[in-house]
Write an enzyme that holds these catalytic residues in place. Sequence first.
Site, PDB file in Angstrom:
ATOM      1  N   GLY A  11      44.933  35.875  45.165  1.00  0.00           N
ATOM      2  CA  GLY A  11      44.595  36.593  43.950  1.00  0.00           C
ATOM      3  C   GLY A  11      43.420  37.525  44.190  1.00  0.00           C
ATOM      4  N   ILE A  12      42.962  38.152  43.117  1.00  0.00           N
ATOM      5  CA  ILE A  12      41.854  39.096  43.206  1.00  0.00           C
ATOM      6  C   ILE A  12      40.533  38.342  43.291  1.00  0.00           C
ATOM      7  CG2 ILE A  12      40.589  40.882  41.932  1.00  0.00           C
ATOM      8  CD1 ILE A  12      43.228  41.746  40.723  1.00  0.00           C
ATOM      9  N   GLY A  13      39.626  38.792  44.146  1.00  0.00           N
ATOM     10  CA  GLY A  13      38.290  38.220  44.151  1.00  0.00           C
ATOM     11  C   GLY A  13      37.759  37.921  45.533  1.00  0.00           C
TER      12      GLY A  13
ATOM     13  N   ILE B 226      36.609  35.067  46.683  1.00  0.00           N
ATOM     14  CA  ILE B 226      36.976  33.776  47.273  1.00  0.00           C
ATOM     15  C   ILE B 226      38.273  33.870  48.075  1.00  0.00           C
ATOM     16  CG2 ILE B 226      37.711  31.425  46.721  1.00  0.00           C
ATOM     17  CD1 ILE B 226      35.511  31.340  44.641  1.00  0.00           C
TER      18      ILE B 226
ATOM     19  N   GLU C 198      51.118  39.464  45.257  1.00  0.00           N
ATOM     20  CA  GLU C 198      51.144  40.654  44.414  1.00  0.00           C
ATOM     21  C   GLU C 198      50.136  41.689  44.883  1.00  0.00           C
ATOM     22  OE1 GLU C 198      49.414  37.887  43.673  1.00  0.00           O
ATOM     23  OE2 GLU C 198      48.760  37.937  41.590  1.00  0.00           O
TER      24      GLU C 198
ATOM     25  N   ILE D  13      37.672  31.122  35.926  1.00  0.00           N
ATOM     26  CA  ILE D  13      36.370  31.187  35.267  1.00  0.00           C
ATOM     27  C   ILE D  13      35.836  29.790  34.975  1.00  0.00           C
ATOM     28  CG2 ILE D  13      35.222  31.890  33.113  1.00  0.00           C
ATOM     29  CD1 ILE D  13      37.112  34.348  33.130  1.00  0.00           C
TER      30      ILE D  13
ATOM     31  N   GLY E  91      48.928  37.298  38.131  1.00  0.00           N
ATOM     32  CA  GLY E  91      49.991  36.582  38.827  1.00  0.00           C
ATOM     33  C   GLY E  91      49.689  35.121  39.078  1.00  0.00           C
TER      34      GLY E  91
END
Length: 468
Positions: free
Chosen positions: A247-249, A251, A270, A345, A368
């Site tokens: 995913g985004i980020g 980490i 994605e 979060i 996603g």
Amino acid sequence: MATTLQRVSLLARRAFAGRASYFTYSPEPAQPLPGRQPEWLSADEAVKLIKSGHTVFVQGAAATPQALVKAMTKHGKENNLRGVTVCHMHTEGDADYTNPDCEGIFRSTSFFMAKNVRKPVAEGRSDCIPIFLSEIPLLFHRKIIKPDVALIHVSPIDEHGYCSLGTSVDCVRAALAHSKFIIAQVNPRMPRTFGDATIHSSHFDAAVKVDVPLPDHAGKPPTAVEAMIGKLVAENLVEDGATLQMGIGSIPDSVLSQLHNHKDLGIHSEMFADGVVDLVAKGCITNNKKTINKGKIIGSFLIGGQKLYDFVDNNPFISMMNVDYVNSTSVIAQNPIMTAINSCIEVDLTGQIVSDSIGTRMYSGFGGQVDFIRGAAEGLDGRGKPIIALPSVTVRGESKISPVIKEGAGVVTTRAHVHYVVTEHGIAHLFGRNLRQRAHALINVAHPDHRETLERAAFERLKVMPSA
């Protein structure tokens, strides 16, 4: 010669399909439309296609057509437009059409929020739609959203009349197939990518030449906490031959930085970022173990630095595909050892995952996460790993593992979906665990400063002490 404004739109042309062939009026973006070429205009001239009451789709991520967005905002203000809806996924750059002085002119609708629209959504000037990334194309196919104009950003036109959607395919093709007018920002710095990225320039009503760099989001070095999380995931949960989604980020990027000793990894995600480039160069990513899309990196949109953009440019090793394919749980589940790595979060003591909001304040979107968490869990080989990774505390020292989620916060991933929760303090394995056991596992990976408080809160909530 007729101007773009005098032309009959593609949608109107299709109404005469009974007097013409399918090939003349096909909405399929890769199908050439005989006898049609775009008119080359300035950005200010091209956006005059936009009228009051129109719905405008804007391509997102690194492909956000910022010159057209800026011109659209100027046009709306100078020509007193009213009631224009601007719909999009995550976009880059300024979203000036959401500013207070544009209220009544434009209203933004986000399918996944970026930083540039959080404030206007919080202040009621913009909207967001909670939706799985895999289902965004359905908004267009089911005509829930009907774009009048699409603003896109493409690579230069080749000798056959084709361009590439470059770094952002996601829901773009679905939007284009249902748009009356298409305005293309044509940029020599947009990478030429393959897969579903192909579009023929005969579908453009107007084209605008630019020569501007793409947004640069080159990865920053991980913090000590992020590095520890990446190390725990890489050494304990990522197997050789695994197919990865990130995913985004920071980490997920940190996990990639710890995988340089792994073998035969695959990518079905994605989005992906710069860390993939080094792993390909070292031979760690081969996609050899995949049962579908063997030998290919599969993505849907990109945000990164120039190294990433250079890597994907004209590179057949990468296929950029529609998001309803990439994020389909039935497709995801076919990948070997599907390992989905996402962040969040907040997580409560029962395993409920909050990813799109901070209390009542909307922050991002579903994206996603659920698509891949569920797809990994349903892996046909029975070896998929759905992972949520997060720092144990916020920048203010508050525990991100909470007794209960904040009032008004939304659960994106349910407590039944998640299998692993990872912080810098360890790995909590939640699958098959009852609430007492889940609380115990999560408290053990919480920051030590908060464990006693969480234990008391767990007892008050569950009426029993957390235990393994």
